[in-house]
Structures are given as structure tokens and as C-alpha cells.
Motif scaffolding. Structure first.
Motif, PDB file in Angstrom:
ATOM      1  N   LEU A  20       8.280 -42.818 -42.354  1.00  0.00           N
ATOM      2  CA  LEU A  20       8.030 -42.981 -40.925  1.00  0.00           C
ATOM      3  C   LEU A  20       9.384 -43.041 -40.206  1.00  0.00           C
ATOM      4  O   LEU A  20      10.038 -44.082 -40.175  1.00  0.00           O
ATOM      5  CB  LEU A  20       7.224 -44.255 -40.679  1.00  0.00           C
ATOM      6  CG  LEU A  20       6.701 -44.479 -39.255  1.00  0.00           C
ATOM      7  CD1 LEU A  20       5.697 -43.395 -38.863  1.00  0.00           C
ATOM      8  CD2 LEU A  20       6.054 -45.853 -39.130  1.00  0.00           C
ATOM      9  N   ALA A  21       9.791 -41.933 -39.618  1.00  0.00           N
ATOM     10  CA  ALA A  21      11.131 -41.844 -39.025  1.00  0.00           C
ATOM     11  C   ALA A  21      11.252 -42.656 -37.755  1.00  0.00           C
ATOM     12  O   ALA A  21      12.285 -43.282 -37.501  1.00  0.00           O
ATOM     13  CB  ALA A  21      11.478 -40.389 -38.742  1.00  0.00           C
ATOM     14  N   GLY A  22      10.198 -42.654 -36.932  1.00  0.00           N
ATOM     15  CA  GLY A  22      10.262 -43.376 -35.672  1.00  0.00           C
ATOM     16  C   GLY A  22      11.441 -42.928 -34.827  1.00  0.00           C
ATOM     17  O   GLY A  22      11.672 -41.742 -34.629  1.00  0.00           O
ATOM     18  N   ARG A  23      12.226 -43.892 -34.383  1.00  0.00           N
ATOM     19  CA  ARG A  23      13.380 -43.594 -33.544  1.00  0.00           C
ATOM     20  C   ARG A  23      14.699 -43.579 -34.320  1.00  0.00           C
ATOM     21  O   ARG A  23      15.772 -43.682 -33.729  1.00  0.00           O
ATOM     22  CB  ARG A  23      13.461 -44.613 -32.400  1.00  0.00           C
ATOM     23  CG  ARG A  23      12.264 -44.550 -31.460  1.00  0.00           C
ATOM     24  CD  ARG A  23      12.417 -45.529 -30.306  1.00  0.00           C
ATOM     25  NE  ARG A  23      11.310 -45.435 -29.372  1.00  0.00           N
ATOM     26  CZ  ARG A  23      11.204 -46.140 -28.252  1.00  0.00           C
ATOM     27  NH1 ARG A  23      12.163 -47.005 -27.935  1.00  0.00           N
ATOM     28  NH2 ARG A  23      10.177 -46.002 -27.456  1.00  0.00           N
ATOM     29  N   SER A  24      14.617 -43.432 -35.631  1.00  0.00           N
ATOM     30  CA  SER A  24      15.833 -43.380 -36.441  1.00  0.00           C
ATOM     31  C   SER A  24      16.726 -42.232 -35.960  1.00  0.00           C
ATOM     32  O   SER A  24      16.244 -41.120 -35.708  1.00  0.00           O
ATOM     33  CB  SER A  24      15.492 -43.142 -37.912  1.00  0.00           C
ATOM     34  OG  SER A  24      14.687 -44.183 -38.422  1.00  0.00           O
ATOM     35  N   PRO A  25      18.029 -42.480 -35.830  1.00  0.00           N
ATOM     36  CA  PRO A  25      18.934 -41.410 -35.410  1.00  0.00           C
ATOM     37  C   PRO A  25      19.156 -40.400 -36.524  1.00  0.00           C
ATOM     38  O   PRO A  25      18.950 -40.690 -37.704  1.00  0.00           O
ATOM     39  CB  PRO A  25      20.232 -42.166 -35.090  1.00  0.00           C
ATOM     40  CG  PRO A  25      20.166 -43.388 -35.962  1.00  0.00           C
ATOM     41  CD  PRO A  25      18.717 -43.766 -36.035  1.00  0.00           C
ATOM     42  N   GLY A  26      19.567 -39.201 -36.135  1.00  0.00           N
ATOM     43  CA  GLY A  26      19.946 -38.187 -37.113  1.00  0.00           C
ATOM     44  C   GLY A  26      18.811 -37.479 -37.807  1.00  0.00           C
ATOM     45  O   GLY A  26      19.013 -36.828 -38.830  1.00  0.00           O
ATOM     46  N   VAL A  27      17.600 -37.564 -37.263  1.00  0.00           N
ATOM     47  CA  VAL A  27      16.460 -36.872 -37.870  1.00  0.00           C
ATOM     48  C   VAL A  27      16.288 -35.535 -37.158  1.00  0.00           C
ATOM     49  O   VAL A  27      15.794 -35.465 -36.025  1.00  0.00           O
ATOM     50  CB  VAL A  27      15.166 -37.712 -37.763  1.00  0.00           C
ATOM     51  CG1 VAL A  27      13.994 -36.941 -38.369  1.00  0.00           C
ATOM     52  CG2 VAL A  27      15.347 -39.051 -38.464  1.00  0.00           C
ATOM     53  N   GLY A  28      16.715 -34.466 -37.832  1.00  0.00           N
ATOM     54  CA  GLY A  28      16.622 -33.134 -37.253  1.00  0.00           C
ATOM     55  C   GLY A  28      15.527 -32.318 -37.895  1.00  0.00           C
ATOM     56  O   GLY A  28      14.744 -32.822 -38.711  1.00  0.00           O
ATOM     57  N   LEU A  29      15.463 -31.058 -37.551  1.00  0.00           N
ATOM     58  CA  LEU A  29      14.452 -30.156 -38.096  1.00  0.00           C
ATOM     59  C   LEU A  29      14.840 -29.709 -39.504  1.00  0.00           C
ATOM     60  O   LEU A  29      16.020 -29.586 -39.827  1.00  0.00           O
ATOM     61  CB  LEU A  29      14.305 -28.929 -37.202  1.00  0.00           C
ATOM     62  CG  LEU A  29      13.958 -29.174 -35.726  1.00  0.00           C
ATOM     63  CD1 LEU A  29      13.733 -27.842 -35.016  1.00  0.00           C
ATOM     64  CD2 LEU A  29      12.733 -30.076 -35.582  1.00  0.00           C
ATOM     65  N   ASP A  30      13.816 -29.461 -40.332  1.00  0.00           N
ATOM     66  CA  ASP A  30      14.089 -28.888 -41.644  1.00  0.00           C
ATOM     67  C   ASP A  30      14.028 -27.365 -41.528  1.00  0.00           C
ATOM     68  O   ASP A  30      13.918 -26.812 -40.423  1.00  0.00           O
ATOM     69  CB  ASP A  30      13.127 -29.434 -42.700  1.00  0.00           C
ATOM     70  CG  ASP A  30      11.664 -29.063 -42.461  1.00  0.00           C
ATOM     71  OD1 ASP A  30      11.383 -28.242 -41.551  1.00  0.00           O
ATOM     72  OD2 ASP A  30      10.796 -29.579 -43.192  1.00  0.00           O
ATOM     73  N   THR A  31      14.097 -26.666 -42.658  1.00  0.00           N
ATOM     74  CA  THR A  31      14.123 -25.201 -42.624  1.00  0.00           C
ATOM     75  C   THR A  31      12.873 -24.628 -41.965  1.00  0.00           C
ATOM     76  O   THR A  31      12.945 -23.710 -41.135  1.00  0.00           O
ATOM     77  CB  THR A  31      14.266 -24.648 -44.056  1.00  0.00           C
ATOM     78  OG1 THR A  31      15.471 -25.156 -44.633  1.00  0.00           O
ATOM     79  CG2 THR A  31      14.324 -23.128 -44.035  1.00  0.00           C
ATOM     80  N   ALA A  32      11.717 -25.178 -42.316  1.00  0.00           N
ATOM     81  CA  ALA A  32      10.467 -24.704 -41.718  1.00  0.00           C
ATOM     82  C   ALA A  32      10.441 -24.997 -40.229  1.00  0.00           C
ATOM     83  O   ALA A  32       9.970 -24.180 -39.425  1.00  0.00           O
ATOM     84  CB  ALA A  32       9.271 -25.359 -42.409  1.00  0.00           C
TER      85      ALA A  32
END
Length: 229
Positions: A20-32
Motif C-alpha cells: 500500500l504505497a499511499g503518499r510514500s514519495p518516489g513511487v513512479g510508474l513501472d514499465t507497463a
């Protein structure tokens, strides 16, 4: 009033990790997710979008970056459309959270769910709907009642907005599915919203085009006659 495109961000690295990422920083898109985002320019090529509003989180900015540049749109960042503040649940594995007593509340009675150290889902809906209504009024005043505008936000946030538009209690919002990079469409009028699409991941944009005539607040008795030829 204007027509709103609700775009969930494309698939993120966290979506496939079970966290559950929520508002964690640094969560970007994956390849898909990057591939999904790259397809937005062509997917929405026929849709005249007057304004673009985005959550401040990285995955939303990455989703619309190429599309916004191609349209020369300057995204408006609105904190009220950010992800749910999951508090102490942020960064934890979903498989662990399902054992928490609060999990069943989130699933069955979400209007009562308040995340420890975070916010309640009722508050999420209130802030998101207020933001949507405010921006819709702004876009309508600036670009006219037939304008189309877009929001890039998060799954639970979009589901809460759709529940409000459908007149569904928040406790029913878990019945709505909003996949990564899906499009849902709501047209607001003076007295009620009309939900035109939900969780659309295809390329048919006919339902996103503005009406040729001023939108009415009245529902069509017997159902819609469909798009005119």
C-alpha cells in the motif's frame, strides 16, 4: 456544466508489489505503466481538453506528462485530489493488512473507516468532491458549458467521486472498479451529474466528446437514444 474525465494514474511500481504505497514519495510508474501513459496522447487525440488537474504525487505527474506536453496544457496541482492518507498502513503489505480488524470495516462499512495516524474515507470523499465541483465551475465559467476537462488521481479517490455522482452511499463505493489508466466520465448539470463511462480502458472516445447542444439537467425518459450519427 462541463464534462469531466477521471483518469486513474497508470500502473505504478507499487501496484504490482502488493504494498500500500499511499503518499510514500518516489513511487513512479513501472514499465507497463509507462506504456499505458504513452498511449494517452493517441487515445484522447479527438477529445478537446481545456484544463488538466492532477494529484501532487509522482505517479500522477508521470502519467500525464507526455500528454500534457503534447497539448501544451499546464497541469493544475490540487492537494485535495491526492491519494488517501493511509497513515500507519502506508508502506505495509496488503497481505498483512487483511488480518487487521479495520480491514473488514474498509470493505463493508468504509464510511466509518479512519486509518490509524491517517484520514477517514468519508473525509477523502468530501475533499475530493469539493475540489471537483470547484474546478468544474471554474472550467465552465472560463471555457463554457460544453468544455471537457480532466483529473488524474487515485483509485479510491476516483471511486469516491463516482459514488457521489451516482448517488451511491460511500459504503457502496467498493463495488466500483477503477483500474490503472482507466477513464471514467461524468457530466455535471445544474441539478444532477450524469455518469457516462466507468473504468474504460479502451480507445473509443465517443462518450468523451462534448454535447452538440447545451446539456440538460433532465434525464431522458425511457433511456438515452445514444450518440447521434
Amino acid at each position: 456544466m462541463a464534462t469531466l474525465i477521471l483518469l486513474r494514474h497508470a500502473r505504478s511500481a507499487a501496484n504490482g508489489s502488493g504494498v500500500l504505497a499511499g503518499r510514500s514519495p518516489g513511487v513512479g510508474l513501472d514499465t507497463a505503466g509507462n506504456a499505458q501513459a504513452a498511449g494517452l496522447t493517441g487515445r484522447l487525440a479527438e477529445v478537446p481538453i481545456s484544463s488538466l488537474v492532477v494529484s501532487p504525487l509522482q505517479r500522477c505527474g508521470e502519467t500525464v506528462r507526455e500528454f500534457a506536453a503534447a497539448r501544451e496544457l499546464a497541469p493544475v496541482v490540487d492537494e485535495r485530489l491526492s491519494e488517501v492518507d493511509y497513515g500507519d498502513w502506508t508502506g505495509r503489505k496488503i497481505s498483512e493488512l487483511t488480518a487487521e480488524p479495520l480491514w473488514s470495516v474498509v470493505q463493508q462499512h468504509p464510511s466509518a473507516a479512519v486509518f490509524p495516524g491517517g484520514e477517514g474515507l468519508a473525509h477523502v470523499q468530501a475533499r475530493a468532491v469539493a475540489a471537483i465541483r470547484e474546478h468544474d465551475a471554474r472550467v465552465s465559467a472560463e471555457f463554457g458549458a460544453n468544455a471537457v476537462w480532466a483529473v488524474c488521481s487515485h483509485g479510491d479517490v476516483i471511486k469516491s467521486v463516482l459514488a457521489d455522482a451516482l448517488g451511491v452511499h460511500l459504503d457502496g463505493f467498493q463495488r466500483i472498479v477503477v483500474d490503472p489508466c482507466s477513464i471514467s466520465v461524468v457530466r455535471y448539470t445544474e441539478t444532477r451529474p450524469f455518469v457516462l463511462k466507468v473504468n474504460d480502458t479502451g480507445s473509443d472516445v465517443s462518450g468523451l466528446l462534448p454535447p452538440k447542444e447545451a446539456a440538460s439537467s433532465d434525464a431522458v425518459v425511457g433511456g438515452s437514444t445514444g450518440a447521434s450519427a
